[in-house]
Scaffold this motif. Structure first.
Motif, PDB file in Angstrom:
ATOM      1  N   LEU A  19       0.858  -1.175   0.000  1.00  0.00           N
ATOM      2  CA  LEU A  19       0.000   0.000   0.000  1.00  0.00           C
ATOM      3  C   LEU A  19       0.899   1.232   0.000  1.00  0.00           C
ATOM      4  N   ASP A  20       0.806   2.013  -1.071  1.00  0.00           N
ATOM      5  CA  ASP A  20       1.736   3.112  -1.292  1.00  0.00           C
ATOM      6  C   ASP A  20       1.109   4.446  -0.891  1.00  0.00           C
ATOM      7  N   CYS A  21       1.068   4.677   0.413  1.00  0.00           N
ATOM      8  CA  CYS A  21       0.573   5.953   0.922  1.00  0.00           C
ATOM      9  C   CYS A  21       1.124   6.162   2.327  1.00  0.00           C
ATOM     10  N   GLU A  22       0.757   7.282   2.917  1.00  0.00           N
ATOM     11  CA  GLU A  22       1.203   7.597   4.278  1.00  0.00           C
ATOM     12  C   GLU A  22      -0.016   7.925   5.128  1.00  0.00           C
ATOM     13  N   VAL A  23      -0.137   7.260   6.282  1.00  0.00           N
ATOM     14  CA  VAL A  23      -1.178   7.656   7.237  1.00  0.00           C
ATOM     15  C   VAL A  23      -0.638   8.867   7.989  1.00  0.00           C
ATOM     16  N   ALA A  24      -1.062  10.032   7.546  1.00  0.00           N
ATOM     17  CA  ALA A  24      -0.501  11.279   8.072  1.00  0.00           C
ATOM     18  C   ALA A  24      -1.265  11.806   9.276  1.00  0.00           C
ATOM     19  N   LEU A  25      -2.417  11.177   9.583  1.00  0.00           N
ATOM     20  CA  LEU A  25      -3.209  11.650  10.717  1.00  0.00           C
ATOM     21  C   LEU A  25      -4.248  10.600  11.099  1.00  0.00           C
ATOM     22  N   LEU A  26      -4.431  10.424  12.406  1.00  0.00           N
ATOM     23  CA  LEU A  26      -5.554   9.651  12.935  1.00  0.00           C
ATOM     24  C   LEU A  26      -6.507  10.625  13.605  1.00  0.00           C
ATOM     25  N   ILE A  27      -7.779  10.534  13.247  1.00  0.00           N
ATOM     26  CA  ILE A  27      -8.825  11.334  13.878  1.00  0.00           C
ATOM     27  C   ILE A  27      -9.659  10.403  14.737  1.00  0.00           C
ATOM     28  N   CYS A  28      -9.842  10.758  16.010  1.00  0.00           N
ATOM     29  CA  CYS A  28     -10.595   9.892  16.916  1.00  0.00           C
ATOM     30  C   CYS A  28     -11.506  10.726  17.808  1.00  0.00           C
ATOM     31  N   ASP A  29     -12.761  10.303  17.911  1.00  0.00           N
ATOM     32  CA  ASP A  29     -13.749  11.023  18.720  1.00  0.00           C
ATOM     33  C   ASP A  29     -13.884  10.447  20.131  1.00  0.00           C
ATOM     34  N   LYS A  30     -13.040   9.478  20.462  1.00  0.00           N
ATOM     35  CA  LYS A  30     -13.060   8.874  21.798  1.00  0.00           C
ATOM     36  C   LYS A  30     -11.634   8.889  22.362  1.00  0.00           C
ATOM     37  N   PRO A  31     -11.339   9.839  23.234  1.00  0.00           N
ATOM     38  CA  PRO A  31      -9.959  10.024  23.720  1.00  0.00           C
ATOM     39  C   PRO A  31      -9.350   8.799  24.398  1.00  0.00           C
ATOM     40  N   GLU A  32     -10.177   7.844  24.838  1.00  0.00           N
ATOM     41  CA  GLU A  32      -9.643   6.647  25.498  1.00  0.00           C
ATOM     42  C   GLU A  32      -9.597   5.437  24.574  1.00  0.00           C
ATOM     43  N   ALA A  33      -9.863   5.605  23.299  1.00  0.00           N
ATOM     44  CA  ALA A  33      -9.949   4.469  22.370  1.00  0.00           C
ATOM     45  C   ALA A  33      -8.598   3.766  22.206  1.00  0.00           C
ATOM     46  N   GLU A  34      -8.663   2.472  22.004  1.00  0.00           N
ATOM     47  CA  GLU A  34      -7.469   1.646  21.857  1.00  0.00           C
ATOM     48  C   GLU A  34      -6.645   2.050  20.638  1.00  0.00           C
ATOM     49  N   VAL A  35      -7.316   2.515  19.599  1.00  0.00           N
ATOM     50  CA  VAL A  35      -6.615   2.866  18.364  1.00  0.00           C
ATOM     51  C   VAL A  35      -5.591   3.978  18.589  1.00  0.00           C
ATOM     52  N   ILE A  36      -5.805   4.840  19.577  1.00  0.00           N
ATOM     53  CA  ILE A  36      -4.868   5.933  19.851  1.00  0.00           C
ATOM     54  C   ILE A  36      -3.523   5.377  20.305  1.00  0.00           C
ATOM     55  N   LYS A  37      -3.546   4.342  21.137  1.00  0.00           N
ATOM     56  CA  LYS A  37      -2.303   3.706  21.582  1.00  0.00           C
ATOM     57  C   LYS A  37      -1.542   3.127  20.388  1.00  0.00           C
ATOM     58  N   LYS A  38      -2.288   2.513  19.469  1.00  0.00           N
ATOM     59  CA  LYS A  38      -1.654   1.932  18.286  1.00  0.00           C
ATOM     60  C   LYS A  38      -1.026   3.021  17.415  1.00  0.00           C
ATOM     61  N   ALA A  39      -1.729   4.143  17.294  1.00  0.00           N
ATOM     62  CA  ALA A  39      -1.211   5.247  16.494  1.00  0.00           C
ATOM     63  C   ALA A  39       0.093   5.779  17.082  1.00  0.00           C
ATOM     64  N   LYS A  40       0.146   5.882  18.391  1.00  0.00           N
ATOM     65  CA  LYS A  40       1.361   6.395  19.041  1.00  0.00           C
ATOM     66  C   LYS A  40       2.539   5.439  18.829  1.00  0.00           C
ATOM     67  N   ILE A  41       2.267   4.135  18.879  1.00  0.00           N
ATOM     68  CA  ILE A  41       3.321   3.148  18.631  1.00  0.00           C
ATOM     69  C   ILE A  41       3.872   3.305  17.219  1.00  0.00           C
ATOM     70  N   ASN A  42       2.974   3.604  16.267  1.00  0.00           N
ATOM     71  CA  ASN A  42       3.375   3.745  14.866  1.00  0.00           C
ATOM     72  C   ASN A  42       3.759   5.176  14.493  1.00  0.00           C
ATOM     73  N   GLN A  43       3.797   6.044  15.499  1.00  0.00           N
ATOM     74  CA  GLN A  43       4.186   7.453  15.302  1.00  0.00           C
ATOM     75  C   GLN A  43       3.268   8.173  14.314  1.00  0.00           C
ATOM     76  N   THR A  44       2.002   7.805  14.344  1.00  0.00           N
ATOM     77  CA  THR A  44       1.000   8.501  13.542  1.00  0.00           C
ATOM     78  C   THR A  44       0.477   9.694  14.338  1.00  0.00           C
ATOM     79  N   PRO A  45       0.518  10.899  13.805  1.00  0.00           N
ATOM     80  CA  PRO A  45      -0.065  12.049  14.507  1.00  0.00           C
ATOM     81  C   PRO A  45      -1.543  11.806  14.798  1.00  0.00           C
ATOM     82  N   VAL A  46      -2.002  12.265  15.950  1.00  0.00           N
ATOM     83  CA  VAL A  46      -3.374  12.009  16.387  1.00  0.00           C
ATOM     84  C   VAL A  46      -4.079  13.321  16.718  1.00  0.00           C
TER      85      VAL A  46
END
Length: 201
Positions: free
Chosen positions: A29-56
């Motif tokens: 997959l030839d792209c960059e996940v440049a941002l994660l948008i999340c409406d739940k500050p405690e969601a598990e996906v935020i932890k994953k984004a931080k591990i992958n250094q995705t801005p949140v």
């Protein structure tokens, strides 16, 4: 040509975010996940984004007087990072006119059924309770309705007699995690070809 920048919108565990990141890391997959948008500050996906250094960017919708106000703030964050595609991956909110007008035909969603069957929440549970023998996965463009946008791709999933809700969910997610990155790649490839031809995708 620079890699396309996408923003993933998610509200939960982020299994499709994981799948997208994995396909980027393997080069399929030839792209960059440049941002994660999340409406739940405690969601598990935020932890994953931080591990992958995705801005949140996280927000609490209850702190805004209207959807238009928080979507305006989201648009600002997207523009700051030159986001080209919005990829909904378990984002549990309808997209409003503010985002739709800014990213027309650039917002994509994945839904765990063969739309138009079983729209809305708990589509896997709906299919299981209905006793259907086939359900599946749909990827579609987002419009103002709930799971009503133009279908991009679909794949069927067989419901076996010994399936439980959990095993059916696992089968559907297995298809999601393969089909979504593939479809995103096709959209990006088509966009790049159109740019090279000097036309709009």
């Amino acid at each position: 040509m620079a890699k396309s920048k996408i923003a993933v919108f998610a509200s939960g565990t982020g299994s499709n975010y994981d799948a997208i990141i994995n396909q980027i890391n393997t080069g399929t997959l030839d792209c960059e996940v440049a941002l994660l948008i999340c409406d739940k500050p405690e969601a598990e996906v935020i932890k994953k984004a931080k591990i992958n250094q995705t801005p949140v960017f996280t927000f609490n919708p209850k702190q805004y007087e209207s959807k238009a106000l928080f979507e305006k703030e989201i648009v600002f964050e997207l523009k700051q990072r030159d986001i080209e595609w919005i990829i909904l991956a378990g984002y549990m909110r309808l997209i409003g006119p503010t985002l739709l007008s800014e990213y027309e035909s650039r917002i994509v969603n994945i839904h765990p059924s063969l739309l138009p069957a079983f729209p809305g929440k708990d589509a896997i549970g709906q299919a299981f309770e209905a006793g259907v023998r086939v359900t599946g996965v749909t990827i579609h463009f987002v419009d103002e309705g709930m799971d009503t946008g133009e279908i991009i791709d679909q794949e069927a999933v067989r419901v076996d007699l010994d399936d439980t809700r959990l095993t059916l969910q696992q089968k559907v997610q297995k298809v999601e995690h393969r089909l979504y990155p593939q479809t995103i790649q096709k959209l990006i490839t088509n966009q790049n070809r159109a740019i090279e031809r000097g036309t709009k995708a």
